[in-house]
Write a protein that holds these residues in place. Structure first.
Motif, mmCIF file in Angstrom:
data_model
loop_
_atom_site.group_PDB
_atom_site.id
_atom_site.type_symbol
_atom_site.label_atom_id
_atom_site.label_comp_id
_atom_site.label_asym_id
_atom_site.label_seq_id
_atom_site.Cartn_x
_atom_site.Cartn_y
_atom_site.Cartn_z
ATOM 1 N N ALA A 1 2.172 19.705 -2.808
ATOM 2 C CA ALA A 1 2.097 20.703 -3.866
ATOM 3 C C ALA A 1 1.522 19.854 -5.151
ATOM 4 C CB ALA A 1 3.198 21.240 -4.016
ATOM 5 N N GLU A 2 0.812 20.161 -6.128
ATOM 6 C CA GLU A 2 0.553 19.561 -7.468
ATOM 7 C C GLU A 2 1.888 18.871 -8.096
ATOM 8 O OE1 GLU A 2 -2.354 21.125 -9.790
ATOM 9 O OE2 GLU A 2 -4.010 20.769 -8.416
ATOM 10 N N SER A 3 2.979 20.057 -8.302
ATOM 11 C CA SER A 3 4.158 19.982 -8.919
ATOM 12 C C SER A 3 5.052 18.659 -8.174
ATOM 13 C CB SER A 3 5.024 21.130 -8.835
ATOM 14 O OG SER A 3 5.054 21.526 -7.545
ATOM 15 N N ASP A 4 4.755 18.331 -6.970
ATOM 16 C CA ASP A 4 5.516 17.450 -6.413
ATOM 17 C C ASP A 4 4.855 15.869 -6.578
ATOM 18 O OD1 ASP A 4 7.561 18.956 -5.407
ATOM 19 O OD2 ASP A 4 6.553 19.566 -3.463
ATOM 20 N N ARG A 5 3.414 15.942 -6.870
ATOM 21 C CA ARG A 5 2.771 14.636 -6.867
ATOM 22 C C ARG A 5 3.290 13.511 -7.818
ATOM 23 N NH1 ARG A 5 -3.678 16.678 -6.060
ATOM 24 N NH2 ARG A 5 -3.198 18.094 -4.369
ATOM 25 N N PRO A 6 3.615 14.211 -9.084
ATOM 26 C CA PRO A 6 4.004 13.112 -10.051
ATOM 27 C C PRO A 6 5.248 12.437 -9.663
ATOM 28 C CG PRO A 6 3.556 15.169 -11.127
ATOM 29 C CD PRO A 6 3.508 15.340 -9.631
ATOM 30 N N PHE A 7 6.391 13.026 -9.041
ATOM 31 C CA PHE A 7 7.555 12.393 -8.681
ATOM 32 C C PHE A 7 7.235 11.414 -7.466
ATOM 33 C CE2 PHE A 7 11.604 11.882 -6.248
ATOM 34 C CZ PHE A 7 12.230 11.295 -7.273
ATOM 35 N N GLU A 8 6.430 12.170 -6.428
ATOM 36 C CA GLU A 8 6.059 11.136 -5.329
ATOM 37 C C GLU A 8 5.492 9.967 -5.853
ATOM 38 O OE1 GLU A 8 4.431 12.751 -1.838
ATOM 39 O OE2 GLU A 8 5.854 14.447 -1.667
ATOM 40 N N ASN B 1 0.679 -1.371 0.008
ATOM 41 C CA ASN B 1 0.027 -0.135 -0.014
ATOM 42 C C ASN B 1 0.849 1.317 -0.080
ATOM 43 O OD1 ASN B 1 -2.536 1.287 0.050
ATOM 44 N ND2 ASN B 1 -2.354 1.929 2.129
ATOM 45 N N TYR B 2 2.227 1.291 0.750
ATOM 46 C CA TYR B 2 2.914 2.580 0.685
ATOM 47 C C TYR B 2 3.365 2.570 -0.706
ATOM 48 C CZ TYR B 2 3.757 2.320 5.844
ATOM 49 O OH TYR B 2 3.642 2.455 7.047
ATOM 50 N N TRP B 3 3.777 1.479 -1.538
ATOM 51 C CA TRP B 3 4.470 1.705 -2.831
ATOM 52 C C TRP B 3 3.343 1.872 -3.966
ATOM 53 C CZ3 TRP B 3 8.403 2.642 -0.396
ATOM 54 C CH2 TRP B 3 9.012 1.880 0.578
ATOM 55 N N ARG B 4 2.258 1.590 -3.584
ATOM 56 C CA ARG B 4 1.286 1.833 -4.594
ATOM 57 C C ARG B 4 0.536 3.301 -4.398
ATOM 58 N NH1 ARG B 4 -1.809 -3.939 -4.120
ATOM 59 N NH2 ARG B 4 -0.380 -5.094 -5.575
ATOM 60 N N PHE B 5 1.269 4.274 -3.593
ATOM 61 C CA PHE B 5 0.793 5.291 -3.249
ATOM 62 C C PHE B 5 -0.530 5.438 -2.404
ATOM 63 C CE2 PHE B 5 0.197 9.964 -4.405
ATOM 64 C CZ PHE B 5 1.436 10.589 -3.836
ATOM 65 N N GLY B 6 -0.653 4.480 -1.714
ATOM 66 C CA GLY B 6 -1.877 4.514 -0.735
ATOM 67 C C GLY B 6 -1.979 5.220 0.300
ATOM 68 N N GLU C 1 15.505 10.176 -11.412
ATOM 69 C CA GLU C 1 16.163 11.565 -11.999
ATOM 70 C C GLU C 1 15.413 12.096 -13.247
ATOM 71 O OE1 GLU C 1 20.359 11.004 -11.838
ATOM 72 O OE2 GLU C 1 20.360 10.760 -9.793
ATOM 73 N N MET C 2 15.323 11.020 -14.154
ATOM 74 C CA MET C 2 14.700 11.406 -15.666
ATOM 75 C C MET C 2 13.194 12.107 -15.228
ATOM 76 S SD MET C 2 15.864 8.356 -17.961
ATOM 77 C CE MET C 2 15.024 8.969 -19.361
ATOM 78 N N LEU C 3 12.608 11.676 -14.090
ATOM 79 C CA LEU C 3 11.303 11.931 -13.860
ATOM 80 C C LEU C 3 10.895 13.210 -13.136
ATOM 81 C CD1 LEU C 3 9.876 8.260 -13.538
ATOM 82 C CD2 LEU C 3 9.974 9.836 -15.847
ATOM 83 N N VAL C 4 12.066 13.742 -12.604
ATOM 84 C CA VAL C 4 11.890 14.842 -11.723
ATOM 85 C C VAL C 4 11.348 15.957 -12.546
ATOM 86 C CG1 VAL C 4 12.957 16.625 -10.277
ATOM 87 C CG2 VAL C 4 13.722 14.128 -10.075
#
Length: 380
Positions: free
Chosen positions: A305-312, A252-257, A377-380
């Motif tokens: 922040a929305e800008s941090d969500r993709p990488f997280e 659940n952690y790794w699936r962004f639960g 690093e490529m996805l930041v």
């Protein structure tokens, strides 16, 4: 945006002594544990957190530390009874408790199971006296072997052995001896991970001599072959399990639960679909401050922040070997894949052979797992 599955993490901060490699929020036991007082604070902490999640079902519970097995089975049972009074606990919830081989015996494992624990995670780390001494562990080889036997006898749904490699002055043969010994105990789950030197630890101030990169690579490659031959499937960077015994809490952690975090220094992540926010909580770190009646248990509450969500999202999700449904990205971040140029970044990762993309899924390739940091690093 959808609510992801919800878990509960419960932190017990005390240990018999602090290990030199440990950067977790743990404190050496200097006197009798304030067990009953701490439990009262845990349940009050949980009551405050449940206001953020309503009646969403809690699907897993994890007692971490520290050394939760220092608490009595009666204390753990009191906590679980309090949890069921405050949250909507799923009938088939996975409930894990971390245990140190030096703090348990057969009867205590059976009592933990009777209290409601159905999964135990045993911190073995090594089966060799010199390595255990170097790591500051309080148990010996026989206690580690006994603990695995106790877990089998207790009738638990599952149990895990924690094992380290890349230890001070460790050879390939030495590391594989530990791994073979662990496999011989037939645990349904193995966490096999490399020792790293973390800031603010004793090892950081007095670094031991660790194996070089070539030795570490050989340990990893040969160890994974051993695990696969023994029927353990790698589902996460350091997680290996027999069929049907993956750790649901860690998944659940790794699936962004989402997860509630109660206890000293515990972290939580809570999605609110009503306002489109993802919030992270941090509780007061030190036991003295946490149990101060004049202060709240909550230390920090921050929106992601929305800008941090993709990488997280991707930093967590790409730890797993399983394919990630692309729709989960939008459901759990609330974002469109074209925002923040994520589509272009993912396609670039595919071009480099680090990621496989279909119309419905993303999946890290074997090369991507080997160079996961470069991929991230490529996805930041």
């Amino acid at each position: 945006m959808l609510n992801p599955p919800l878990s509960l993490y419960i932190h017990i901060p005390w240990c018999v002594q602090k290990c030199p490699y440990c950067d977790f929020n743990s404190h050496g036991q200097k006197s009798a544990l304030p067990e009953q007082e701490y439990i009262a604070h845990l349940l009050d902490d949980l009551a405050q957190d449940t206001k953020r999640v309503g009646d969403r079902p809690v699907q897993t519970i994890f007692f971490g530390g520290g050394t939760p097995s220092l608490f009595s089975a009666a204390g753990i049972e009191r906590i679980l009874q309090g949890v069921t009074q405050r949250v909507n606990l799923s009938a088939d919830a996975e409930i894990t408790l971390e245990a140190n081989p030096g703090t348990v015996e057969s009867q205590k494992f059976r009592e933990f199971r009777q209290a409601g624990i159905n999964r135990i995670s045993i911190g073995v780390q090594s089966f060799q006296a010199d390595k255990l001494q170097a790591l500051g562990r309080i148990h010996d080889q026989q206690q580690a072997l006994n603990a695995a036997g106790y877990a089998h006898q207790a009738g638990l749904n599952s149990f895990n052995l924690d094992l380290m490699h890349g230890l001070p002055n460790q050879s390939v043969d030495n590391a594989l001896f530990d791994l073979r010994t662990a496999i011989d105990q037939q645990p349904p789950h193995l966490s096999w991970y490399q020792l790293t030197i973390e800031p603010n630890t004793l090892f950081a101030s007095k670094p031991p001599t660790l194996p070089d990169d070539d030795i570490l690579w050989d340990i990893q490659q040969q160890g994974q072959q051993l695990l696969a031959a023994a029927g353990y499937q790698q589902y996460e960077i350091s997680g290996y399990s027999q069929a049907g015994h993956q750790c649901r809490h860690n998944l659940n952690y790794w699936r962004f639960g989402d997860y509630l975090g109660i206890g000293c220094g515990a972290h939580g992540k809570i999605t609110d679909v009503q306002d489109g926010q993802i919030r992270r909580t941090v509780k007061v770190k030190h036991p003295k401050g946490y149990m101060d009646l004049s202060k709240p248990h909550l230390s920090e509450l921050n929106s992601v922040a929305e800008s941090d969500r993709p990488f997280e999202f991707l930093m967590n999700r790409l730890r797993l070997t399983e394919a990630c449904p692309i729709e989960d990205y939008g459901h759990y971040t609330g974002l469109d894949i074209d925002q923040f140029e994520m589509q272009a970044k993912l396609l670039q990762a595919q071009d480099k052979g680090l990621l496989a993309i279909t119309s419905n899924h993303w999946q890290v390739t074997e090369l991507g797992r080997r160079y996961l940091n470069s991929l991230l690093e490529m996805l930041v």
